[in-house]
Design a protein around this motif. Structure first.
Motif: not given
Ligand SMILES: Nc1ncnc2c1ncn2[C@@H]1O[C@H](COP(=O)(O)OP(=O)(O)OP(=O)(O)O)[C@@H](O)[C@H]1O
Ligand SMILES: [Mg+2]
Length: 272
Positions: A160-179
């Motif tokens: 998902q590295a090339h995507k913008y936050p709005a293109q991700l699910s909530g769970g994916q966004q939170q995992r990005v925040a953790i990363a």
């Protein structure tokens, strides 16, 4: 090596400078965060009352309690995001003084994950993860990208590295925040209800990442009502009510035989 075949994470040393004003008493670096006799008011409202809490390096502490009990306020104090009027907070043994330079240094050692993921909406996942590595730590672009890829793999979303936050699910966004927080190689991770704004089917994917982190030995102070996580990953559960710590116990004791009536009432509601 851990179970994924990844090298175990090497935590950075606490910044040397933050301890200098305590040369008579060398800081206790075995305690990641310590609040002592902490008191906080919002105007005339007494939000935190005589809080004493130590988070030893390598431990996992879960804070729970009813809405308005002061959980977020406490965790925000622990990261220097809130001022307080009485008591002390030590991070890695160094007392928070309110000095802005000191705060900036300390915050580099503390990862924070919020309920609302707080990603930069105009930046890609990769840019969210590399921004502080480049601007704060001065890493080269290629080194920053390498670190970000490592932690995006760790939270299982390298694709998902090339995507913008709005293109991700909530769970994916939170995992990005953790990363993003992990990229800074923090000594402790603070979580404030990281799964409470997620749809139920996404809660597990975030909790699984948090359980992995716990298994890796990450020091964690986590506000959550996910009692399964508390049972599986916590060393201690802290129950707060009306600005006080009512009870602190191991998960086994906390769930099976809490000592306080107030805790029992809360658990009856939570576990119904
Ligand atoms: N900036 C503020 N100004 C005034 N009062 C505040 C402020 N922030 C929090 N409070 C009050 O302090 C108390 C504790 O708030 P806090 O957000 O820490 O509770 P909480 O335990 O995190 O609750 P929740 O489970 O709903 O997130 C609440 O009564 C809240 O209204
Ligand atoms: Mg809160």
């Amino acid at each position: 090596m851990n179970s994924d075949g990844q090298p175990m994470r090497q935590t950075a040393p606490w910044p040397v400078e933050i301890s200098q004003h305590h040369s008579a008493h060398p800081p206790d670096r075995t305690v990641a965060v310590e609040a002592a006799a902490l008191n906080k008011w919002f105007g005339s409202f007494h939000a935190l009352k005589d809080i004493n809490l130590a988070v030893p390096q390598g431990s996992r502490i879960v804070i729970c309690g009813p809405s308005g009990s002061g959980k977020s306020t406490l965790i925000r104090c622990a990261n220097g995001l809130e001022t307080f009027q009485g008591g002390t907070i030590r991070i890695g043994g160094a007392e928070l003084t309110g000095d802005e330079k000191q705060l900036q240094k300390i915050r580099r050692t503390v990862g924070m994950v919020f309920q609302q993921f707080n990603l930069f909406p105009h930046l890609t996942v990769m840019a969210n993860c590399t921004l502080a590595l480049r601007r704060v730590l001065g890493k080269s672009r290629s080194e920053a990208v390498g670190i970000a890829v490592h932690y995006l793999e760790r939270v299982r979303i390298p694709e998902q590295a090339h995507k913008y936050p709005a293109q991700l699910s909530g769970g994916q966004q939170q995992r990005v925040a953790i990363a993003r927080a992990l990229c800074m190689n923090p000594r402790i991770m603070l979580f404030d209800e990281p799964t409470s704004s997620l749809d139920p089917e996404m809660v597990k994917e975030v909790l699984d990442v948090m359980i992995d982190l716990a298994a890796d030995g990450m020091t964690m102070l986590c506000v959550t009502h996910e009692m399964g996580f508390a049972r599986e990953a916590a060393d201690q559960v802290v129950f707060m009510d009306q600005g006080r710590i009512v009870e602190t116990a191991s998960p086994a004791t906390f769930f099976a035989a809490p000592s306080q009536e107030r805790t029992r009432l809360f658990l009856n509601k939570m576990l119904r």
